[in-house]
Scaffold this motif. Structure first.
Motif, PDB file in Angstrom:
ATOM      1  N   PRO A 119       0.871   2.773   9.789  1.00 52.37           N
ATOM      2  CA  PRO A 119       0.668   1.324   9.699  1.00 52.37           C
ATOM      3  C   PRO A 119       1.406   0.655   8.540  1.00 52.37           C
ATOM      4  CG  PRO A 119      -1.343   2.515   9.118  1.00 52.37           C
ATOM      5  CD  PRO A 119      -0.386   3.517   9.674  1.00 52.37           C
ATOM      6  N   TYR A 150      -7.715  13.653   1.966  1.00 46.78           N
ATOM      7  CA  TYR A 150      -7.005  14.805   2.525  1.00 46.78           C
ATOM      8  C   TYR A 150      -7.705  16.125   2.211  1.00 46.78           C
ATOM      9  CZ  TYR A 150      -3.045  11.604   3.307  1.00 46.78           C
ATOM     10  OH  TYR A 150      -2.228  10.581   3.715  1.00 46.78           O
ATOM     11  N   LYS A 171       0.826  -1.204   0.000  1.00 46.19           N
ATOM     12  CA  LYS A 171       0.000   0.000   0.000  1.00 46.19           C
ATOM     13  C   LYS A 171       0.861   1.255   0.000  1.00 46.19           C
ATOM     14  CE  LYS A 171      -4.072  -2.099   1.135  1.00 46.19           C
ATOM     15  NZ  LYS A 171      -4.331  -2.866   2.318  1.00 46.19           N
ATOM     16  N   GLN A 230     -10.108   9.413  10.436  1.00 38.54           N
ATOM     17  CA  GLN A 230     -10.210  10.256   9.242  1.00 38.54           C
ATOM     18  C   GLN A 230     -11.693  10.460   8.920  1.00 38.54           C
ATOM     19  OE1 GLN A 230      -8.621   8.814   5.458  1.00 38.54           O
ATOM     20  NE2 GLN A 230      -8.160  10.937   4.884  1.00 38.54           N
ATOM     21  N   GLU A 246     -13.110   6.848   9.620  1.00 37.39           N
ATOM     22  CA  GLU A 246     -12.426   5.557   9.576  1.00 37.39           C
ATOM     23  C   GLU A 246     -11.339   5.555  10.638  1.00 37.39           C
ATOM     24  OE1 GLU A 246     -10.457   4.531   5.889  1.00 37.39           O
ATOM     25  OE2 GLU A 246      -9.831   2.555   6.652  1.00 37.39           O
ATOM     26  N   PRO A 306      -6.316  11.847   8.741  1.00 33.69           N
ATOM     27  CA  PRO A 306      -6.551  11.123  10.004  1.00 33.69           C
ATOM     28  C   PRO A 306      -6.000  11.943  11.178  1.00 33.69           C
ATOM     29  CG  PRO A 306      -5.548   9.689   8.346  1.00 33.69           C
ATOM     30  CD  PRO A 306      -5.435  11.090   7.833  1.00 33.69           C
ATOM     31  N   ILE A 338      -4.945   2.776  12.555  1.00 32.75           N
ATOM     32  CA  ILE A 338      -4.017   2.527  13.665  1.00 32.75           C
ATOM     33  C   ILE A 338      -2.668   3.215  13.441  1.00 32.75           C
ATOM     34  CG2 ILE A 338      -3.029   0.370  12.750  1.00 32.75           C
ATOM     35  CD1 ILE A 338      -3.253  -0.803  15.619  1.00 32.75           C
ATOM     36  N   ARG A 339      -2.087   3.682  14.524  1.00 36.10           N
ATOM     37  CA  ARG A 339      -0.732   4.221  14.543  1.00 36.10           C
ATOM     38  C   ARG A 339      -0.006   3.671  15.756  1.00 36.10           C
ATOM     39  NH1 ARG A 339      -2.723   5.562  10.593  1.00 36.10           N
ATOM     40  NH2 ARG A 339      -2.877   7.544   9.504  1.00 36.10           N
ATOM     41  N   ASP A 344     -13.525  -2.602   1.068  1.00 38.81           N
ATOM     42  CA  ASP A 344     -12.406  -1.670   0.966  1.00 38.81           C
ATOM     43  C   ASP A 344     -11.622  -1.910  -0.323  1.00 38.81           C
ATOM     44  OD1 ASP A 344     -10.721   0.350   1.800  1.00 38.81           O
ATOM     45  OD2 ASP A 344      -9.831  -0.784   3.450  1.00 38.81           O
ATOM     46  N   ASP A 345     -10.957  -0.860  -0.777  1.00 37.05           N
ATOM     47  CA  ASP A 345     -10.078  -0.951  -1.956  1.00 37.05           C
ATOM     48  C   ASP A 345     -10.836  -1.526  -3.152  1.00 37.05           C
ATOM     49  OD1 ASP A 345      -8.225  -0.116  -0.124  1.00 37.05           O
ATOM     50  OD2 ASP A 345      -7.214  -2.041   0.061  1.00 37.05           O
ATOM     51  N   VAL A 353      -8.273  -2.687  18.045  1.00 32.80           N
ATOM     52  CA  VAL A 353      -8.834  -1.618  17.206  1.00 32.80           C
ATOM     53  C   VAL A 353     -10.368  -1.625  17.308  1.00 32.80           C
ATOM     54  CG1 VAL A 353      -9.177  -0.851  14.810  1.00 32.80           C
ATOM     55  CG2 VAL A 353      -6.890  -1.533  15.582  1.00 32.80           C
ATOM     56  N   SER A 356      -8.585  -7.455   9.023  1.00 31.61           N
ATOM     57  CA  SER A 356      -7.662  -8.255   8.220  1.00 31.61           C
ATOM     58  C   SER A 356      -8.207  -9.657   7.997  1.00 31.61           C
ATOM     59  CB  SER A 356      -6.316  -8.392   8.929  1.00 31.61           C
ATOM     60  OG  SER A 356      -5.622  -7.194   8.822  1.00 31.61           O
ATOM     61  N   ASN A 390     -10.924  -1.370   9.907  1.00 27.25           N
ATOM     62  CA  ASN A 390     -10.351  -2.333   8.971  1.00 27.25           C
ATOM     63  C   ASN A 390     -10.221  -3.689   9.640  1.00 27.25           C
ATOM     64  OD1 ASN A 390      -9.449  -0.555   6.572  1.00 27.25           O
ATOM     65  ND2 ASN A 390      -8.739   0.557   8.382  1.00 27.25           N
ATOM     66  N   GLY A 445      -9.266   8.757  -0.656  1.00 27.51           N
ATOM     67  CA  GLY A 445      -8.115   9.397  -1.293  1.00 27.51           C
ATOM     68  C   GLY A 445      -8.488  10.609  -2.126  1.00 27.51           C
ATOM     69  N   GLU A 451      -8.333  14.143  -2.971  1.00 32.10           N
ATOM     70  CA  GLU A 451      -7.339  15.175  -2.626  1.00 32.10           C
ATOM     71  C   GLU A 451      -7.621  16.522  -3.246  1.00 32.10           C
ATOM     72  OE1 GLU A 451      -3.529  13.504  -3.715  1.00 32.10           O
ATOM     73  OE2 GLU A 451      -3.472  12.212  -1.936  1.00 32.10           O
ATOM     74  N   GLN A 492      -8.390   4.445  -3.723  1.00 35.35           N
ATOM     75  CA  GLN A 492      -7.806   5.751  -4.028  1.00 35.35           C
ATOM     76  C   GLN A 492      -7.001   5.755  -5.325  1.00 35.35           C
ATOM     77  OE1 GLN A 492      -5.907   5.848   0.014  1.00 35.35           O
ATOM     78  NE2 GLN A 492      -4.089   6.392  -1.127  1.00 35.35           N
TER      79      GLN A 492
HETATM   80  P1  C2E Z   1      -6.652   1.837   3.850  1.00 38.37           P
HETATM   81  O1  C2E Z   1      -7.620   1.080   4.708  1.00 38.37           O
HETATM   82  O2  C2E Z   1      -6.882   1.816   2.378  1.00 38.37           O
HETATM   83  O3  C2E Z   1      -6.657   3.295   4.454  1.00 38.37           O
HETATM   84  C1  C2E Z   1      -6.502   4.474   3.682  1.00 38.37           C
HETATM   85  C2  C2E Z   1      -5.094   5.006   3.759  1.00 38.37           C
HETATM   86  O4  C2E Z   1      -4.978   6.114   2.851  1.00 38.37           O
HETATM   87  C3  C2E Z   1      -4.730   5.571   5.132  1.00 38.37           C
HETATM   88  O5  C2E Z   1      -3.326   5.397   5.309  1.00 38.37           O
HETATM   89  C4  C2E Z   1      -5.028   7.046   4.968  1.00 38.37           C
HETATM   90  O6  C2E Z   1      -4.319   7.865   5.854  1.00 38.37           O
HETATM   91  C5  C2E Z   1      -4.595   7.275   3.543  1.00 38.37           C
HETATM   92  N1  C2E Z   1      -5.273   8.404   2.941  1.00 38.37           N
HETATM   93  C6  C2E Z   1      -6.452   8.925   3.308  1.00 38.37           C
HETATM   94  N2  C2E Z   1      -6.798   9.949   2.538  1.00 38.37           N
HETATM   95  C7  C2E Z   1      -5.800  10.086   1.630  1.00 38.37           C
HETATM   96  C8  C2E Z   1      -5.578  11.008   0.547  1.00 38.37           C
HETATM   97  O7  C2E Z   1      -6.370  11.902   0.249  1.00 38.37           O
HETATM   98  N3  C2E Z   1      -4.445  10.826  -0.169  1.00 38.37           N
HETATM   99  C9  C2E Z   1      -3.532   9.856   0.120  1.00 38.37           C
HETATM  100  N4  C2E Z   1      -2.443   9.765  -0.629  1.00 38.37           N
HETATM  101  N5  C2E Z   1      -3.715   8.980   1.128  1.00 38.37           N
HETATM  102  C10 C2E Z   1      -4.835   9.092   1.883  1.00 38.37           C
HETATM  103  P2  C2E Z   1      -2.772   4.764   6.646  1.00 38.37           P
HETATM  104  O8  C2E Z   1      -3.476   5.306   7.821  1.00 38.37           O
HETATM  105  O9  C2E Z   1      -1.284   4.927   6.561  1.00 38.37           O
HETATM  106  O10 C2E Z   1      -3.175   3.247   6.516  1.00 38.37           O
HETATM  107  C11 C2E Z   1      -2.602   2.444   5.526  1.00 38.37           C
HETATM  108  C12 C2E Z   1      -3.231   1.077   5.511  1.00 38.37           C
HETATM  109  O11 C2E Z   1      -2.924   0.375   6.715  1.00 38.37           O
HETATM  110  C13 C2E Z   1      -4.752   1.098   5.442  1.00 38.37           C
HETATM  111  O12 C2E Z   1      -5.162   1.308   4.126  1.00 38.37           O
HETATM  112  C14 C2E Z   1      -5.086  -0.283   5.964  1.00 38.37           C
HETATM  113  O13 C2E Z   1      -4.953  -1.246   4.946  1.00 38.37           O
HETATM  114  C15 C2E Z   1      -3.997  -0.499   7.001  1.00 38.37           C
HETATM  115  N6  C2E Z   1      -4.556  -0.211   8.331  1.00 38.37           N
HETATM  116  C16 C2E Z   1      -4.638   0.968   8.964  1.00 38.37           C
HETATM  117  N7  C2E Z   1      -5.224   0.812  10.169  1.00 38.37           N
HETATM  118  C17 C2E Z   1      -5.531  -0.497  10.288  1.00 38.37           C
HETATM  119  C18 C2E Z   1      -6.163  -1.290  11.292  1.00 38.37           C
HETATM  120  O14 C2E Z   1      -6.606  -0.811  12.323  1.00 38.37           O
HETATM  121  N8  C2E Z   1      -6.299  -2.632  11.030  1.00 38.37           N
HETATM  122  C19 C2E Z   1      -5.853  -3.190   9.874  1.00 38.37           C
HETATM  123  N9  C2E Z   1      -6.019  -4.487   9.701  1.00 38.37           N
HETATM  124  N10 C2E Z   1      -5.270  -2.469   8.909  1.00 38.37           N
HETATM  125  C20 C2E Z   1      -5.103  -1.152   9.105  1.00 38.37           C
END
Ligand code: C2E
Ligand code: CA
Ligand code: CA
Ligand code: CA
Length: 279
Positions: free
Chosen positions: A72, A258, A2, A44, A57, A263, A60-61, A179-180, A92, A119, A117, A237, A239, A203
Motif C-alpha cells: 500500500p 514480524y 510511512k 497480520q 489487522e 501480513p 490492503i495489497r 493508530d500510530d 476493505v 482514512s 484502517n 512493529g 520485531e 512502530q
Molecule cells: P499501518 O496501518 O501503520 O500498518 C502497519 C504497517 O507496518 C503495515 O505495512 C505492516 O505490514 C507493517 N509492519 C507490521 N509489522 C511490522 C514489523 O514488525 N516491522 C516493520 N518494519 N513493519 C511492520 P503495510 O501493509 O505496507 O501498510 C502500510 C500502511 O498503508 C499502513 O500503515 C496504513 O497506513 C496503510 N494501509 C494499509 N492497508 C490499508 C487500508 O486498507 N486502508 C487504508 N486507508 N490504509 C491502509
C-alpha cells in the motif's frame, strides 16, 4: 511518508516526488484495479500477552497482473489524495466484515477480531456511519469483532465530528483504536472525550526500545496513561524478543509485528489456529 515492510514489492519509491502525469496515470490504474477486483486483503495477526491470537489487522495489497503484489505504500497516498480512497476503503470494510461472517460458527475462528484502517476522507463522508451500519447488516458480521483504526491526526482534526461518529458506532458495538499513537503530539484532553477502546503504539517508538532512552519513556508514559483511561494498548512493529519483553514489562498486553507474524493471506492466518498436527 510511512515506512514500508522490508519484503514490500513496490514499483516506485513512495518517498519519490512523483510527477503529475504519473500520479494521474496511477489514479486511473487504481480506478481500473478496483473495477477489476485486483485488490486483496492480507491479515497480520495480533496476540495477547498470554500467547492467544486475538485477531488481525487487514492490510490492503494490489495484486497487479504484471507487477505482482504491490504494497500500500506505493498507492495509498495517491488514493487518499483523490476520492478513490472512499470506494477503496469501503471495499476493505466489506471484505473484512465478510471474513468475520465467514468465521462465525467455526469454534476455532469465531472469536477473531478484525481491525481495518479508515482514512480521513473516508471517515469524514457524511454517510460514513450509515455505510458501516449497512455493511454490518448486509454481511451479518458481529459489530464487536470489528475494530476501526483511526490515526491520531484524523481523530484530532475535527473532534466534534469524530465524537459524534464514534459515539453512534459505539452504540452498535463497533470498537475503535487510535493508530500510530504517539506521533501526533496530541493532548490528553481529547482522549478523555472520546469513547475509544484501544491505543496502538506506533512502530517508530517500538523500534528503539531499550536503545533510545526517550522512546522507553514515551512508551511507559503511553501505557501509564492508557491504564488510567482504561484503554487497551497494542504495540505494532514488534520485531525482537527484547522489544516484546520490554513492552510486557511496561504493561503492554497486545502485540503485532514480524516477530509474531507478517501480513498473510487469510488461509495462512487460519492455519496459525489449526489444531496442532498429531505426530
Ligand atoms: P499501518 O496501518 O501503520 O500498518 C502497519 C504497517 O507496518 C503495515 O505495512 C505492516 O505490514 C507493517 N509492519 C507490521 N509489522 C511490522 C514489523 O514488525 N516491522 C516493520 N518494519 N513493519 C511492520 P503495510 O501493509 O505496507 O501498510 C502500510 C500502511 O498503508 C499502513 O500503515 C496504513 O497506513 C496503510 N494501509 C494499509 N492497508 C490499508 C487500508 O486498507 N486502508 C487504508 N486507508 N490504509 C491502509
Ligand atoms: Ca493500522
Ligand atoms: Ca500503525
Ligand atoms: Ca504506521
Amino acid at each position: 511518508v510511512k515506512s514500508q515492510g522490508r519484503n514490500a514489492l513496490c514499483f516506485f519509491d513512495p518517498q519519490m516526488q512523483i510527477s503529475i502525469s504519473l500520479r494521474a496515470q496511477l489514479e486511473a490504474d487504481l480506478q481500473a484495479a478496483l473495477t477489476a477486483r485486483q485488490f486483496v486483503l492480507h491479515y497480520q495477526p495480533q496476540f495477547h500477552l498470554d500467547g492467544r491470537m486475538v485477531g488481525a489487522e487487514g492490510l490492503i495489497r494490489w495484486q497487479h497482473p504484471e507487477r505482482g503484489l504491490v504494497a500500500p505504500g506505493a498507492f495509498i497516498g495517491v488514493a487518499e489524495e483523490s476520492e478513490l480512497i472512499v470506494p477503496m476503503g469501503h471495499w476493505v470494510l466489506r471484505t473484512a466484515c465478510e471474513q468475520l461472517a465467514a468465521w462465525q460458527g467455526n469454534p476455532r475462528l469465531q472469536h477473531l477480531q478484525l481491525s481495518v484502517n479508515v482514512s480521513a476522507r473516508q471517515f469524514r463522508q457524511r454517510d460514513f456511519v450509515a455505510r458501516v451500519v449497512e455493511v454490518l447488516r448486509e454481511t451479518g458480521a458481529r459489530p464487536h469483532l470489528l475494530k476501526l483504526e483511526l490515526t491520531e491526526s484524523l481523530v484530532l482534526d475535527n473532534v466534534d465530528d469524530t465524537i459524534a461518529k464514534i459515539g453512534t458506532l459505539k452504540t452498535k458495538g463497533v470498537r475503535f483504536s487510535v493508530d500510530d499513537f504517539g506521533t501526533g503530539y496530541s493532548s490528553l484532553a481529547y482522549l478523555t472525550r472520546l469513547p475509544l477502546d484501544q491505543l496502538k503504539i506506533d512502530q517508530s517508538f517500538v523500534h528503539n526500545l531499550g536503545v533510545r532512552h526517550t522512546d522507553d519513556v514515551i512508551v511507559q508514559t503511553i501505557l501509564g496513561m492508557a491504564r488510567n483511561l482504561e484503554l487497551d494498548v497494542i504495540a505494532e512493529g514488534v520485531e525482537t524478543e527484547a522489544q516484546k519483553k520490554l513492552l510486557a514489562q511496561y504493561g503492554c498486553t497486545y502485540f503485532q509485528g514480524y516477530l509474531m507474524g507478517r501480513p498473510v493471506p487469510v488461509a495462512e492466518l487460519e492455519a496459525l489456529l489449526e489444531p496442532a498436527a498429531t505426530t
